[in-house]
Structures are given as structure tokens and as C-alpha cells.
Design an enzyme around this catalytic site. Structure first.
Site, PDB file in Angstrom:
ATOM      1  N   SER A   1       0.836  -1.222   0.000  1.00 32.28           N
ATOM      2  CA  SER A   1       0.000   0.000   0.000  1.00 32.28           C
ATOM      3  C   SER A   1       0.862   1.259   0.000  1.00 32.28           C
ATOM      4  O   SER A   1       0.548   2.236  -0.689  1.00 32.28           O
ATOM      5  CB  SER A   1      -0.968  -0.002   1.181  1.00 32.28           C
ATOM      6  OG  SER A   1      -0.315  -0.288   2.389  1.00 32.28           O
TER       7      SER A   1
ATOM      8  N   HIS B   1      -1.885  -8.964   1.961  1.00 34.87           N
ATOM      9  CA  HIS B   1      -1.646  -7.685   2.655  1.00 34.87           C
ATOM     10  C   HIS B   1      -2.851  -7.420   3.572  1.00 34.87           C
ATOM     11  O   HIS B   1      -3.154  -8.248   4.447  1.00 34.87           O
ATOM     12  CB  HIS B   1      -1.420  -6.608   1.584  1.00 34.87           C
ATOM     13  CG  HIS B   1      -0.848  -5.311   2.059  1.00 34.87           C
ATOM     14  ND1 HIS B   1      -0.300  -5.136   3.305  1.00 34.87           N
ATOM     15  CD2 HIS B   1      -0.745  -4.086   1.438  1.00 34.87           C
ATOM     16  CE1 HIS B   1       0.114  -3.876   3.434  1.00 34.87           C
ATOM     17  NE2 HIS B   1      -0.149  -3.223   2.309  1.00 34.87           N
TER      18      HIS B   1
ATOM     19  N   HIS C   1       5.647 -12.755   7.692  1.00 32.47           N
ATOM     20  CA  HIS C   1       5.873 -11.375   7.266  1.00 32.47           C
ATOM     21  C   HIS C   1       7.090 -11.311   6.354  1.00 32.47           C
ATOM     22  O   HIS C   1       8.026 -12.093   6.512  1.00 32.47           O
ATOM     23  CB  HIS C   1       6.085 -10.436   8.463  1.00 32.47           C
ATOM     24  CG  HIS C   1       5.823  -9.004   8.117  1.00 32.47           C
ATOM     25  ND1 HIS C   1       6.804  -8.197   7.604  1.00 32.47           N
ATOM     26  CD2 HIS C   1       4.697  -8.260   8.163  1.00 32.47           C
ATOM     27  CE1 HIS C   1       6.284  -7.000   7.372  1.00 32.47           C
ATOM     28  NE2 HIS C   1       5.010  -7.011   7.697  1.00 32.47           N
TER      29      HIS C   1
ATOM     30  N   ARG D   1       2.774  -4.846  17.047  1.00 35.11           N
ATOM     31  CA  ARG D   1       1.385  -4.393  16.871  1.00 35.11           C
ATOM     32  C   ARG D   1       0.415  -5.489  17.333  1.00 35.11           C
ATOM     33  O   ARG D   1      -0.667  -5.202  17.846  1.00 35.11           O
ATOM     34  CB  ARG D   1       1.123  -4.032  15.395  1.00 35.11           C
ATOM     35  CG  ARG D   1       2.078  -2.962  14.875  1.00 35.11           C
ATOM     36  CD  ARG D   1       1.935  -2.746  13.372  1.00 35.11           C
ATOM     37  NE  ARG D   1       2.219  -3.937  12.606  1.00 35.11           N
ATOM     38  CZ  ARG D   1       2.060  -4.052  11.290  1.00 35.11           C
ATOM     39  NH1 ARG D   1       1.605  -3.032  10.583  1.00 35.11           N
ATOM     40  NH2 ARG D   1       2.354  -5.175  10.657  1.00 35.11           N
TER      41      ARG D   1
ATOM     42  N   ASP E   1      -2.447  -8.520  11.752  1.00 36.66           N
ATOM     43  CA  ASP E   1      -3.792  -8.956  11.369  1.00 36.66           C
ATOM     44  C   ASP E   1      -4.307 -10.128  12.199  1.00 36.66           C
ATOM     45  O   ASP E   1      -5.506 -10.405  12.215  1.00 36.66           O
ATOM     46  CB  ASP E   1      -3.809  -9.339   9.880  1.00 36.66           C
ATOM     47  CG  ASP E   1      -3.422  -8.164   9.004  1.00 36.66           C
ATOM     48  OD1 ASP E   1      -3.857  -7.048   9.301  1.00 36.66           O
ATOM     49  OD2 ASP E   1      -2.668  -8.363   8.034  1.00 36.66           O
TER      50      ASP E   1
HETATM   51  N1  CMX Z   1       1.203 -19.810   6.126  1.00 34.60           N
HETATM   52  C1  CMX Z   1       1.665 -20.702   5.224  1.00 34.60           C
HETATM   53  N2  CMX Z   1       2.726 -20.514   4.412  1.00 34.60           N
HETATM   54  C2  CMX Z   1       3.390 -19.353   4.571  1.00 34.60           C
HETATM   55  C3  CMX Z   1       3.003 -18.384   5.512  1.00 34.60           C
HETATM   56  C4  CMX Z   1       1.848 -18.634   6.295  1.00 34.60           C
HETATM   57  N3  CMX Z   1       1.372 -17.763   7.164  1.00 34.60           N
HETATM   58  N4  CMX Z   1       3.861 -17.348   5.437  1.00 34.60           N
HETATM   59  C5  CMX Z   1       4.742 -17.646   4.467  1.00 34.60           C
HETATM   60  N5  CMX Z   1       4.448 -18.857   3.933  1.00 34.60           N
HETATM   61  C6  CMX Z   1       5.105 -19.519   2.811  1.00 34.60           C
HETATM   62  C7  CMX Z   1       5.020 -18.634   1.575  1.00 34.60           C
HETATM   63  O1  CMX Z   1       3.756 -18.766   0.929  1.00 34.60           O
HETATM   64  C8  CMX Z   1       6.186 -19.141   0.765  1.00 34.60           C
HETATM   65  O2  CMX Z   1       5.785 -20.374   0.166  1.00 34.60           O
HETATM   66  P1  CMX Z   1       6.345 -20.801  -1.312  1.00 34.60           P
HETATM   67  O3  CMX Z   1       7.844 -20.818  -1.188  1.00 34.60           O
HETATM   68  O4  CMX Z   1       5.724 -22.128  -1.529  1.00 34.60           O
HETATM   69  O5  CMX Z   1       5.863 -19.735  -2.247  1.00 34.60           O
HETATM   70  C9  CMX Z   1       7.222 -19.475   1.832  1.00 34.60           C
HETATM   71  O6  CMX Z   1       6.475 -19.641   3.061  1.00 34.60           O
HETATM   72  C10 CMX Z   1       8.261 -18.412   2.049  1.00 34.60           C
HETATM   73  O7  CMX Z   1       7.607 -17.178   2.308  1.00 34.60           O
HETATM   74  P2  CMX Z   1       8.314 -16.061   3.184  1.00 34.60           P
HETATM   75  O8  CMX Z   1       9.556 -15.660   2.472  1.00 34.60           O
HETATM   76  O9  CMX Z   1       8.400 -16.504   4.590  1.00 34.60           O
HETATM   77  O10 CMX Z   1       7.212 -14.914   3.166  1.00 34.60           O
HETATM   78  P3  CMX Z   1       6.895 -13.850   2.005  1.00 34.60           P
HETATM   79  O11 CMX Z   1       7.733 -12.660   2.254  1.00 34.60           O
HETATM   80  O12 CMX Z   1       6.931 -14.455   0.667  1.00 34.60           O
HETATM   81  O13 CMX Z   1       5.372 -13.519   2.325  1.00 34.60           O
HETATM   82  C11 CMX Z   1       3.519 -12.915   3.638  1.00 34.60           C
HETATM   83  C12 CMX Z   1       5.018 -12.740   3.449  1.00 34.60           C
HETATM   84  C13 CMX Z   1       3.022 -11.961   4.708  1.00 34.60           C
HETATM   85  C14 CMX Z   1       2.809 -12.578   2.309  1.00 34.60           C
HETATM   86  C15 CMX Z   1       3.256 -14.377   4.042  1.00 34.60           C
HETATM   87  O14 CMX Z   1       3.849 -14.638   5.283  1.00 34.60           O
HETATM   88  C16 CMX Z   1       1.774 -14.735   4.102  1.00 34.60           C
HETATM   89  O15 CMX Z   1       1.214 -15.079   3.055  1.00 34.60           O
HETATM   90  N6  CMX Z   1       1.142 -14.661   5.305  1.00 34.60           N
HETATM   91  C17 CMX Z   1      -0.282 -14.905   5.448  1.00 34.60           C
HETATM   92  C18 CMX Z   1      -1.076 -13.711   4.964  1.00 34.60           C
HETATM   93  C19 CMX Z   1      -0.920 -12.544   5.915  1.00 34.60           C
HETATM   94  O16 CMX Z   1      -1.063 -12.670   7.118  1.00 34.60           O
HETATM   95  N7  CMX Z   1      -0.666 -11.365   5.331  1.00 34.60           N
HETATM   96  C20 CMX Z   1      -0.626 -10.108   6.122  1.00 34.60           C
HETATM   97  C21 CMX Z   1       0.778  -9.548   6.262  1.00 34.60           C
HETATM   98  C22 CMX Z   1       0.747  -8.247   7.048  1.00 34.60           C
HETATM   99  C23 CMX Z   1       0.063  -7.171   6.258  1.00 34.60           C
HETATM  100  O17 CMX Z   1       0.576  -6.761   5.232  1.00 34.60           O
HETATM  101  O18 CMX Z   1      -1.030  -6.747   6.653  1.00 34.60           O
END
Ligand code: CMX
Length: 439
Positions: free
Chosen positions: A241, A271, A318, A327, A373
Site C-alpha cells: 500500500s 496484505h 511477514h 502491533r 492482522d
Molecule cells: N502460512 C503458510 N505458508 C506461509 C506463511 C503462512 N502464514 N507465510 C509464508 N508462507 C510460505 C510462503 O507462501 C512461501 O511459500 P512458497 O515458497 O511455496 O511460495 C514461503 O512460506 C516463504 O515465504 P516467506 O519468504 O516466509 O514470506 P513472504 O515474504 O513471501 O510472504 C507474507 C510474506 C506476509 C505474504 C506471508 O507470510 C503470508 O502469506 N502470510 C499470510 C497472509 C498474511 O497474514 N498477510 C498479512 C501480512 C501483514 C500485512 O501486510 O497486513
């Protein structure tokens, strides 16, 4: 009212001088190397954006102008010694880099109150959408339609010089932030309370008024929304964002367009949508397990099932953080102070015991800990704000504070249009291996 703008510009002038010197004398200095891994993982860790308002430390969490979440909760002024700081004070801190006095905070509060009128056509744009249009769709459309009010756009047309852009952007930003609670509350009451709208109370602060206009008038909800608006406001410049708002603003699109674009990024499941997904997923869990008081063992089974389906656990993980998000902790403290034995809050607390070891054991997940979140929905739900498809709008209202303060700084510095280079995948493969790729 204008003294804050003047005070801001006095400080900003020093920043402009430093920026110009840096650009002139050190433009060739190398500060980092970029690896192919970084490019393929979403440019993580590449120092490529200028953001003064906040910095995210992987272990300590966000610092707003150097102040951590516990510090701002202690140091920022508040209406009541027992209450939460007002977002108005946080905005002052983001913009000027110093803790405001009570009077400074109240000055911004009054300023926003006088700027909060929303033109009728914006409500008409909201009303023109079907009731099943997502609240974030309505929110982004409403913000875009408010661009009729942009003083920057008019000033640009009239041919003002670059050095004055920030002045008009500042007014657009103040006007836009001031109007957001009314727009958000309008969408909420339209969708979930039969269009039975509530007039603002000019004596209330920005977040308190939002609670009031949503129809949740208790002092505790006002405190919750003040906390909510403060902690969701800013997370440095690289999140979707913030980055989108900055990028669109770099084309000199007005703040309404820039922020609306940022909001459409916030609406994504990875996000800001995660704050509604958490509650959706917990309700799925309750239904699947057949109980709203699951044991840790039952939760473990459900978390593993979710992962086996190839889904993410919302509210966990994250891109930058490597510890429990402060937070999350701030909201947990709020729950401990005010809430006794709420089933949803209990599940969220239990998940905090269950999820990290499971995610940690998978190996590939960089951060098994909860983000902001994971907690926010349970608190809102407890206080009767049960319409979770609306939660991302609340996140958006808060996020305006950080990304729009940054947008003013962007124009103070006169940052240019953003234009990174892109290459075909085969270019990277050739660089890495020296081989000709097959595709
Ligand atoms: N559950 C399951 N798998 C997860 C995970 C979770 N909560 N968090 C990361 N992973 C997975 C990723 O999907 C990725 O899988 P692949 O290699 O198969 O693609 C792997 O772990 C590595 O990811 P990462 O490097 O640890 O995390 P990213 O930087 O790629 O992604 C985020 C970060 C937040 C998108 C991810 O942790 C996620 O999808 N979390 C759940 C959604 C969420 O809570 N989003 C809100 C974030 C805060 C915000 O912006 O508001």
C-alpha cells in the site's frame, strides 16, 4: 491552524538542502549489490526507496520516526491518562519527526474536523454500487471520485512551479485524511445498517468520531479505534500500500488517485485483506471442529490441514519481521486490559501458542510469528463490529496517515518519477549461468 504547516516547512527546508547535497555530491556511491535471489523474491532487502516516516526492524518491529510501538503508546499525548494516544499526534510525529504537545495534537484534530465535509457526489458514487460490491471497492471508488477536490491538480493546471508542489499536496493530504472517517462510516452504515447514517460529532477526535459514526459509541470502542489507527498507520515504504501510493504519486497523480491505488493494493489477501481472512478462517475452523472452545490439540490438527491444502495461515508470517509483531502485542495487551473471557479472543491467544512451532517446523517460512492482522479482527468482533468484510477499510483509513505523510515528503524532496529497469527472465538466466535458456 497554519502554524503546523509552517513549522513543518521550516524543518523540511533543512531536509531539502541535505537531499540536494547528497544527490549532487554522492550520486555515484555504491550502497548495495542486488542478487538474483532478491529480484526473484520481490526485491526483498534492496535499499531502493526513501521513506522518512518509519523504519521496520526485523526483530524489534516498526519504529515511527525512531519510536517503537511501546514508546509511542507511552509518549504521545492522549485525551485521558488511562486512554490511548490519538492518531492526530502520531500524524504530527510522522510529519515533523518530533513528539507533539497536547495542543499540537488538538490543533490537528480541529483542523481535520473543519476539513471533513464530503461532497454529495462521493456518496452518490458509493450509492451507485451494488450492495454486494466489496467495502474496499466502494472505498477506493469513493476516494477516486473525491479527486474533484484536489487543489494540487488545479494548481498544476495553473502552472505552479515544482518548488510549490508540496504546499498543495499538503492541503490535499489534510483534506483527504479528514474526510476518510466519514467515507468509511458511510460505507459501513450503508452495507450493514440499512443506510441509517449517523452525523459526525464535531467535538470528537478523528478516530472517536469514526467509532461514533459507525454507531459504536462506547468509550472502549473509541479507545480501540485510536489504538488501531495508530498502530496500522505506517510500515516503512516497501509494503504494497505504501509503495503503490508513492509510485503513483511519483507520476504527479494527485493524492486522491495515489491513495486510491494504494488501497487497491491493501485489498489483497497477502496484505490488508488478511485481517478479514483471519476471522473467516477462524469461523471455518469453529465449524469444522464443531466447537468454539477448541483445545490446542484440535487447533494443531486444523492448522496442519489448512497447510496441507496449500493455503496460508492468515495473520502469520511477514516479508520483513522475524519476531512477533509488536502491533500484535499491543492489541493483546489491550485485550488483557479490557476483555474477560471472549471465545474468539481465546482462540486467537491459543493459536499464538500453536501456529509458530508448526510453521517453524516447515523450514521454508521465514517468519512463523503473528503479524498485526492476527489479533485485530477478534477485538473488533468482540465490540460488536462483526462485519469482517469491512475490516480492511479500517486498516485503509489508518494507513492514510503514514503513506500520505510520506507523499508530502516526496514532493518536498521533489523525488522524480519512479522507473526501475526490467528484463526478460532469460536475461537473468544468462547472467546467472552463462547458458542460453530454453524458454
Ligand atoms: N502460512 C503458510 N505458508 C506461509 C506463511 C503462512 N502464514 N507465510 C509464508 N508462507 C510460505 C510462503 O507462501 C512461501 O511459500 P512458497 O515458497 O511455496 O511460495 C514461503 O512460506 C516463504 O515465504 P516467506 O519468504 O516466509 O514470506 P513472504 O515474504 O513471501 O510472504 C507474507 C510474506 C506476509 C505474504 C506471508 O507470510 C503470508 O502469506 N502470510 C499470510 C497472509 C498474511 O497474514 N498477510 C498479512 C501480512 C501483514 C500485512 O501486510 O497486513
Amino acid at each position: 491552524m497554519e502554524y503546523i504547516k509552517n513549522r513543518f516547512y521550516e524543518k523540511a527546508t533543512k531536509c531539502i538542502a541535505e537531499y540536494n547535497k547528497l544527490k549532487k555530491e554522492h550520486a555515484d556511491k555504491v550502497i548495495a549489490q542486488v542478487t538474483i535471489g532478491q529480484v526473484l523474491s520481490g526485491m526483498k532487502g534492496v535499499p531502493s526507496l526513501v521513506t522518512d516516516t518509519s523504519k521496520l526492524d526485523p526483530n524489534e518491529g516498526i519504529r515511527f520516526r525512531g519510536f517503537s510501538i511501546p514508546e509511542i503508546r507511552q509518549k504521545l499525548p492522549r485525551l485521558n491518562p488511562d486512554g490511548e494516544p490519538l492518531p492526530e499526534g502520531l500524524f504530527y510525529l510522522l510529519l515533523l519527526g518530533e513528539i507533539p504537545s497536547y495542543d499540537d495534537m488538538m490543533n490537528i484534530s480541529k483542523d481535520w474536523s473543519t476539513r471533513s465535509h464530503v461532497p454529495q457526489h462521493v456518496y452518490d458514487v458509493i450509492d451507485a454500487q451494488p450492495k454486494n460490491a466489496k467495502p474496499m471497492t466502494q472505498f477506493a471508488a469513493a476516494i477516486t471520485s473525491m479527486a474533484t477536490e484536489s487543489v494540487f491538480q488545479k494548481a498544476y493546471r495553473s502552472g505552479i512551479g515544482k518548488q510549490y508542489y508540496w504546499d498543495f499536496i499538503y492541503d490535499d493530504v489534510m483534506n483527504l485524511i479528514a474526510k476518510l472517517p466519514r467515507v468509511a462510516a458511510y460505507i459501513y452504515r450503508r452495507n450493514f445498517h440499512n443506510g441509517n447514517h449517523i452525523e459526525p460529532n464535531p467535538r470528537l477526535d478523528w478516530a472517536g468520531n469514526l467509532a461514533h459514526m459507525m454507531g459504536h459509541d462506547s468509550e472502549e470502542v473509541k479507545r480501540l479505534l485510536r489504538l488501531y489507527m495508530v498502530i496500522h498507520s505506517d510500515h516503512e515504504g516497501g509494503n504494497v500500500s505504501a509503495h503503490t501510493t508513492h509510485l503513483v504519486g511519483s507520476a504527479l497523480s494527485n493524492p486522491y488517485y495515489s491513495f486510491a491505488a494504494g488501497m487497491l493494493g491493501l485489498a489483497g489477501p497477502l496484505h490488508g485483506y488478511a485481517n478479514q481472512d483471519v476471522i473467516f478462517w477462524i469461523f471455518e475452523l469453529i465449524e469444522a471442529l464443531g466447537t468454539d472452545e477448541p483445545t490446542n490439540e484440535q487447533l494443531e490438527i486444523y492448522v496442519k490441514q489448512t497447510l496441507e491444502q496449500g493455503r496460508v495461515i492468515p495473520g502469520y508470517g511477514h516479508a520483513v519481521l522475524r519476531q512477533t509483531d509488536p502491533r500484535f502485542t499491543a492489541q493483546q495487551e489491550f485485550a488483557k486490559k479490557y476483555i474477560v473471557n471472549d471465545k474468539l479472543v481465546n482462540i486467537v491467544n491459543k493459536l499464538y501458542e500453536v501456529v509458530p512451532p508448526i510453521l517453524g517446523s516447515i523450514g521454508k517460512i521465514q517468519n512463523p510469528w503473528p503479524n498485526v492482522d492476527a489479533y485485530s479482527g477478534a477485538l473488533l468482533y468482540h465490540y460488536g463490529i462483526k462485519e469482517y468484510t469491512f475490516y480492511t477499510v479500517l486498516f485503509g483509513v489508518s494507513r492514510s496517515l503514514g503513506v500520505l505523510a510520506s507523499l508530502i515528503m516526496d514532493r518536498v524532496y521533489g523525488l522524480p518519477i519512479e522507473r526501475p529497469s526490467s528484463y526478460e527472465m532469460k536475461w537473468f538466466i544468462e547472467k546467472a549461468t552463462g547458458n542460453n535458456p530454453v524458454c
